[in-house]
Design a protein around this motif. Sequence first.
Motif, mmCIF file in Angstrom:
data_model
loop_
_atom_site.group_PDB
_atom_site.id
_atom_site.type_symbol
_atom_site.label_atom_id
_atom_site.label_comp_id
_atom_site.label_asym_id
_atom_site.label_seq_id
_atom_site.Cartn_x
_atom_site.Cartn_y
_atom_site.Cartn_z
ATOM 1 N N ILE A 189 0.870 -1.180 0.000
ATOM 2 C CA ILE A 189 0.000 0.000 0.000
ATOM 3 C C ILE A 189 0.906 1.228 0.000
ATOM 4 O O ILE A 189 1.295 1.733 1.062
ATOM 5 C CB ILE A 189 -0.921 0.025 1.235
ATOM 6 C CG1 ILE A 189 -1.536 -1.350 1.479
ATOM 7 C CG2 ILE A 189 -1.989 1.092 1.080
ATOM 8 C CD1 ILE A 189 -2.474 -1.824 0.400
ATOM 9 N N PRO A 190 1.259 1.764 -1.179
ATOM 10 C CA PRO A 190 2.278 2.808 -1.226
ATOM 11 C C PRO A 190 1.776 4.206 -0.876
ATOM 12 O O PRO A 190 2.582 5.104 -0.656
ATOM 13 C CB PRO A 190 2.736 2.763 -2.685
ATOM 14 C CG PRO A 190 1.530 2.293 -3.435
ATOM 15 C CD PRO A 190 0.829 1.332 -2.517
ATOM 16 N N THR A 191 0.453 4.405 -0.809
ATOM 17 C CA THR A 191 -0.058 5.773 -0.657
ATOM 18 C C THR A 191 -0.848 5.981 0.628
ATOM 19 O O THR A 191 -1.723 6.829 0.700
ATOM 20 C CB THR A 191 -0.961 6.133 -1.859
ATOM 21 O OG1 THR A 191 -2.028 5.167 -1.959
ATOM 22 C CG2 THR A 191 -0.162 6.154 -3.143
ATOM 23 N N ARG A 231 -7.531 0.802 3.826
ATOM 24 C CA ARG A 231 -6.100 0.515 3.713
ATOM 25 C C ARG A 231 -5.297 1.787 3.493
ATOM 26 O O ARG A 231 -4.118 1.867 3.835
ATOM 27 C CB ARG A 231 -5.859 -0.446 2.552
ATOM 28 C CG ARG A 231 -6.459 -1.818 2.754
ATOM 29 C CD ARG A 231 -6.388 -2.631 1.474
ATOM 30 N NE ARG A 231 -7.244 -2.074 0.425
ATOM 31 C CZ ARG A 231 -7.346 -2.565 -0.807
ATOM 32 N NH1 ARG A 231 -6.617 -3.610 -1.153
ATOM 33 N NH2 ARG A 231 -8.160 -2.018 -1.689
ATOM 34 N N ILE A 232 -5.953 2.805 2.931
ATOM 35 C CA ILE A 232 -5.263 4.046 2.575
ATOM 36 C C ILE A 232 -5.602 5.188 3.529
ATOM 37 O O ILE A 232 -4.704 5.885 4.014
ATOM 38 C CB ILE A 232 -5.604 4.446 1.127
ATOM 39 C CG1 ILE A 232 -5.052 3.399 0.154
ATOM 40 C CG2 ILE A 232 -5.078 5.833 0.785
ATOM 41 C CD1 ILE A 232 -5.435 3.625 -1.287
ATOM 42 N N TRP A 233 -6.901 5.380 3.822
ATOM 43 C CA TRP A 233 -7.274 6.564 4.600
ATOM 44 C C TRP A 233 -7.835 6.249 5.991
ATOM 45 O O TRP A 233 -8.249 7.148 6.710
ATOM 46 C CB TRP A 233 -8.266 7.432 3.836
ATOM 47 C CG TRP A 233 -9.379 6.698 3.139
ATOM 48 C CD1 TRP A 233 -9.507 6.487 1.808
ATOM 49 C CD2 TRP A 233 -10.539 6.101 3.749
ATOM 50 N NE1 TRP A 233 -10.661 5.799 1.540
ATOM 51 C CE2 TRP A 233 -11.308 5.545 2.709
ATOM 52 C CE3 TRP A 233 -10.994 5.994 5.048
ATOM 53 C CZ2 TRP A 233 -12.519 4.875 2.939
ATOM 54 C CZ3 TRP A 233 -12.184 5.323 5.299
ATOM 55 C CH2 TRP A 233 -12.931 4.785 4.253
ATOM 56 N N GLY A 234 -7.849 4.970 6.376
ATOM 57 C CA GLY A 234 -8.148 4.660 7.764
ATOM 58 C C GLY A 234 -9.542 4.143 8.048
ATOM 59 O O GLY A 234 -10.248 3.655 7.165
ATOM 60 N N PHE A 235 -9.957 4.286 9.294
ATOM 61 C CA PHE A 235 -11.183 3.669 9.803
ATOM 62 C C PHE A 235 -12.376 4.625 9.693
ATOM 63 O O PHE A 235 -12.212 5.841 9.670
ATOM 64 C CB PHE A 235 -10.993 3.258 11.259
ATOM 65 C CG PHE A 235 -9.761 2.430 11.494
ATOM 66 C CD1 PHE A 235 -9.719 1.098 11.104
ATOM 67 C CD2 PHE A 235 -8.627 2.993 12.080
ATOM 68 C CE1 PHE A 235 -8.577 0.337 11.305
ATOM 69 C CE2 PHE A 235 -7.489 2.227 12.294
ATOM 70 C CZ PHE A 235 -7.459 0.903 11.899
#
Length: 270
Positions: A189-191, A231-235
């Motif tokens: 997950i690079p971003t 996976r990128i910006w959270g919960f």
Amino acid sequence: MNFALILFVLCVVTGILWGLDRMVFARKRPAGAPDPWWVEYGASFFPVIIVVFGLRSFVVEPFRIPSGSMIPTLLIGDFILVNKFTYGVRLPVLHDKIIPMNDPQRGDVMVFRYPADPSVDYIKRVVGLPGDTVAYQNKRLTINGVEVPLQPAEDYFHSERAYYSNRFSETLGDVQHHILNDRDARADIPTALDFPGRENCVYNREGVRCEVPVGHYLVLGDNRDQSADSRIWGFVPDANIVGKAFFIWFHADTILPPKGIDFGRIGSFR
């Protein structure tokens, strides 16, 4: 655009006009006299607006799918209905929960206000519940140490970009649905952003593992390699939940050249 706020303001303005006309001005008008313009174009709309506002705030709300993150379950151009009371009754505009009801379950397709910008609504599938440990490693999903079952299905053809994705049948709780998961896409997950609770997540070359905080949910798109999700910006905080998506009521194809209306997509989904 905050449509709920606009409707609320219209309810207040037209309601005041409607009340003034009923209690004061209508009694002073001569019998048979025409309604003034502010009654005809203002107060007369109040009953309609209050019904629309009530239905949209507490019963069902329509949404349009703008992206391909939920393919193959939901396509760009699908118009869906969202149950507004399944997860509890909330005050319109303020979004405070006043009547608790059911909690989101694994496999639910949920609409919520994007944590990084609550003015934007997102739609994803609920994967992790509060207290769960969810890992997405080497493109395989594990919940509390148990790998989620996958069964190969017929490849999915993306007509707008003319390529195939690997399709699988996935089971989350009691819900069986299809996902897209390309074997040749990168696993890491690079971003990933710096979101609240990021210390609960560990990123590596194989993917990510997260412990879901209390009062939050981890959500993923069914189009796993083309979805900006937890996976990128959270919960997703419970306070951001809008409702449970449950029905496609219309589909207008936006692909160029357009194919028109697809009546075959109208109906419920999982």
